[in-house]
Design an enzyme around this catalytic site. Sequence first.
Site, PDB file in Angstrom:
ATOM      1  N   TYR A 116      38.412  47.856  38.800  1.00 14.21           N
ATOM      2  CA  TYR A 116      39.382  47.143  39.627  1.00 14.21           C
ATOM      3  C   TYR A 116      40.252  48.130  40.398  1.00 14.21           C
ATOM      4  O   TYR A 116      40.655  49.170  39.881  1.00 14.21           O
ATOM      5  CB  TYR A 116      40.259  46.261  38.746  1.00 14.21           C
ATOM      6  CG  TYR A 116      41.331  45.517  39.504  1.00 14.21           C
ATOM      7  CD1 TYR A 116      41.052  44.293  40.077  1.00 14.21           C
ATOM      8  CD2 TYR A 116      42.596  46.058  39.650  1.00 14.21           C
ATOM      9  CE1 TYR A 116      42.030  43.597  40.779  1.00 14.21           C
ATOM     10  CE2 TYR A 116      43.578  45.373  40.346  1.00 14.21           C
ATOM     11  CZ  TYR A 116      43.293  44.151  40.906  1.00 14.21           C
ATOM     12  OH  TYR A 116      44.257  43.466  41.600  1.00 14.21           O
ATOM     13  N   TRP A 118      42.412  48.698  44.654  1.00 16.77           N
ATOM     14  CA  TRP A 118      42.406  48.467  46.098  1.00 16.77           C
ATOM     15  C   TRP A 118      41.464  49.412  46.823  1.00 16.77           C
ATOM     16  O   TRP A 118      41.020  49.116  47.929  1.00 16.77           O
ATOM     17  CB  TRP A 118      43.826  48.633  46.655  1.00 16.77           C
ATOM     18  CG  TRP A 118      44.644  47.398  46.575  1.00 16.77           C
ATOM     19  CD1 TRP A 118      45.036  46.744  45.431  1.00 16.77           C
ATOM     20  CD2 TRP A 118      45.188  46.659  47.658  1.00 16.77           C
ATOM     21  NE1 TRP A 118      45.790  45.655  45.752  1.00 16.77           N
ATOM     22  CE2 TRP A 118      45.911  45.575  47.109  1.00 16.77           C
ATOM     23  CE3 TRP A 118      45.159  46.817  49.036  1.00 16.77           C
ATOM     24  CZ2 TRP A 118      46.582  44.646  47.893  1.00 16.77           C
ATOM     25  CZ3 TRP A 118      45.831  45.899  49.828  1.00 16.77           C
ATOM     26  CH2 TRP A 118      46.535  44.816  49.253  1.00 16.77           C
TER      27      TRP A 118
END
Length: 774
Positions: A116, A118
Site C-alpha cells: 500500500y 501513494w
Amino acid sequence: MSTAIKRRLVPTSSHWGTYFAEVEGDRLVAVHDYGKDPAPSIIGPGIVEAVDHESRVRRPMVRKGWLEKRHESDRSGRGRESFVAVPWDEALDMAAAELTRIKQAHGNRAFYAGSYGWASAGRFHHANSHIHRFFNQLGGYVRHQGTYSYAAAEAILPHIVGAMKPLLDQHTSWPVMAEHTEMLVMFGGMPIKNAQVTSGGVGRHICYHGLKACADNGCEMVYLSPIEIDLPPDMPAEWIAPRPGSDAALMLALAHTLVSEGLHDTAFLDRYTVGFAPFEAYLRGESDGQPKTADWAAAITGVDAGVIQGLARRMAAKRTMINVTWSMQRAEYGEQPVWLTVVLAALLGQIGLPGGGFGVGYSSENGIGNPVKHFNWPSVPQGINNVKDLIPVARISDMLLNPGAEFDFNGQRLTYPDIKLVYWAGGNPFHHHQDINQLVEAFRRPDTVIVNEIWWTATARHADIVFPSTTALERNDIAITHWEPLSVAMHQAIPPVGDSRSDYGIFTGLAERLGLAESYTEGRDEMDWIRHLWEQSRQRAAEAGFELPDFETFWEKGLHELPGPETPAVLLQGFRQDPDANPLTTPSGKIEIFSATIDGFGYDDCPGHPVWREPDEWLGSPRTADFPLHLISNQPRTRLHSQLDPGGVSQGSKVAGREPMTIHPGDAVARGLASGDVAKVWNDRGSCLAGVIVSDEVIPGVIQLSTGAWYDPETPGGAKTLEKHGNPNVLTRDRGTSRLGQGPTAHSTLVQVTKVDGAIPDVTAHRPPEIIER
C-alpha cells in the site's frame, strides 16, 4: 574558455501539482508551477533538495545478517544492522532465488505484496500496478482491501447509499455549490492543505477558489473541528469545536432536533429511504431509554445544547450541503459519522438537488468536486490474482503477528495467512501504519522482506534486500487521472541517481530470472508502454465522444487540456428524479437508514442503524487520568504523508529539527512549555519528541502533531524506544474502527506531554545507515 551550460524546462507531474523542472546539465535546480494553476501547492519545491539527498538509496543493498545467513538470519537485525552494497545481478539473483524457495516450500499464500502507498504520479510507472502484475505472473499473492484514507467509509457506504469511488466521481461540483448552496456544514472542517494533492496528479488546485466562490455568493459556513485552522482563516465561517471523537453524538442530536420539531422531510424519507422507523425509535430513546437530545449531546461533545438546536434549525431552513472529511472516520467507530452524514442529508430531503445533500471528502483531495469530464483512462493490466486471501488494509501487523487467527471483516469470517515474504514498492508503512513499535515486531516475523525504495525510509531500513528506485524525474511517463482535466507528458528530466532503476526495470530483471519476462513485459520497453497506453486512451476518448492528439504531438507539446463535462455534476440527481429507473446499488435500491444486511452481521460495534458508541480513548474516558490530552495526527501542510520529508519545504516547517506539535496555551502553561521548546509526547504504547508551538488554534485538552516525520528511534530495534523526530504513529492505537470496516483509528489516541530538559538527541532519520563496501 568556459561554455555556459544551457538550462532547460521539462514538463512533469506529481500528486501535488504540475510543474516544469528546470535542469542545468544533469542537475535539477528548480521546479516552476504550471501557469494555469490558480493556487499552486507549497510542496513541490521540496523535490529539489530531496532528489539527490544523502538519504537516497543509490545501489542495491542487502542487510548484513541476511547476506550471511539468508532467511535463517537474526530477524531482529532489521532496522538496526548495516547494509552491504552488492551489484545488481547479485541482488536480483538472491531475490529471485528467495521468491522461488518460498513459492516451492509454502506456496503463493506466503507472499504479501499488498504494498500500500501513494507511490509516484505517472500512469505507467505506478509501483503498485507493477508489483501486482509481477506477482500475478508468479501465481498470486495475499492482497489488501481498502485504503488508510477512507477504509471505514469504503466499507459502510455500499450498504447505505453506494460504492465509495463512484460516489466520489459523482460529487456535486464546486460551481454548482457556489450557485445553489445556501449553507455549508463541514464536519472536520475544510482543510485546504489536504486539497494540495490528488492521487495521480493535479493540474489546477480548485478547492480554495471553489470554497471562496461559495462564500462570495453568500453561503453561510459552519465548520466543526477541534482545530480552528481546519478552514482557511479568510473564510467568513462559524467555528464549533466538539471534543474529538464525539461527532456522532452531535449528529444524532441534530437529527433528534429535526425529528422532534417536525423539520424532517417525511415525503423524501418515504420515497427514497428505508429503515427510518427503527432509527427514529433510537433517536427518541424508545429502544434504549436515552433520547438523543441536544442536552444529552452537550454533555458528551462540550457544545452548548442551544448551539446544536440552532444549527439544526438553520440547516432545515436553507439549501444545505453537509460534508464529512475522511479524517472523521479514522477513529474508533468511524463508520458512524459517515452514516450519519447521509442520514442527516436524507432527513433534510435535499439529496439530489443542486447545492444540497452530502459530500464525503471535499478538500480531502483536490479532485473531489472538480468539474471534469469523467473518463476511464487505461492503466497497466495487473492480471489475475489466483490467491484469494486478503486482509483489511490496516491489519498488516495483526496478520504478521497472528498467522492462523480468525477475524471479522464486513460480514466475512476470515483467517490471517502465514506470510513468509513481504515485498513492498511505492509506500512506507512505517509512516502510515499505527503503533509502529508493534509494527517493528511484526516486521521481524517473515523470513524475508524486499523493498523497492527511493530513499532510506524506515521501511527500507527494516528490509533484507533494498532495490534503489528512481523518482518520476528520472524516467519517462504520462500523467492521466480521472479527477483532473489535464494530461502531462512527463519527460525524463535527469539521469537516474546513483545506480537506481525504475520499478518496471527491477521487476523485469526478476521476471527474466524466473522465466516470466515475456509475459511481464509483453515485449515492450518504457516508451513502448507509454505509447501503448496513450493509444488506448485515444481509442477510449473517441468512444466517449472527444479527441486526443496523436502521441508525437502530445509528447512534443507536453500538456493537453481535456474538455469539460457536458452537464454540471449533482450527486444522486438521477436517483432523485426517478428512483425506480435509477436505483442505488444498495440491497433495497434506496438509501438505507437501517441496513438489514449490516444488522444481520450481528456486530455490536456497528449495528443495523447509526448509533453513539463511546470510544475507548477520548476526553470522556477513564484513560484521561494518565493520558489527559487527545492527539490529532492529521495530514501535514508541507509534504504528502512522508514524501519529501528530507526536502527543504518539510525541513523548513520543523521546530528544533522536529515535527511541530501545537498545544493550547492553558495546557502549555500547566507543563511549563513555550513555543520553540522540545516536548516528550508519550503513552503506554510509545513516546516521541516534538517541537512546541503554543496556540489557541487547538481547543484545551487537544494537541495536534501531523503524520509524516520519518521514524527515528533512539535505539533502533529497541522495545518502545524513544522516537526522536516526532512521528505520532509510535503513539496511535492499532485497532480497527469496527468489525465492519476494520479501518485505522489513529484519531482515537490519548497522550501525556512533558517538557524535555537536559540533553536532547540529534535527529538522524535522514542519514543513511552504515553501508559496507565489498
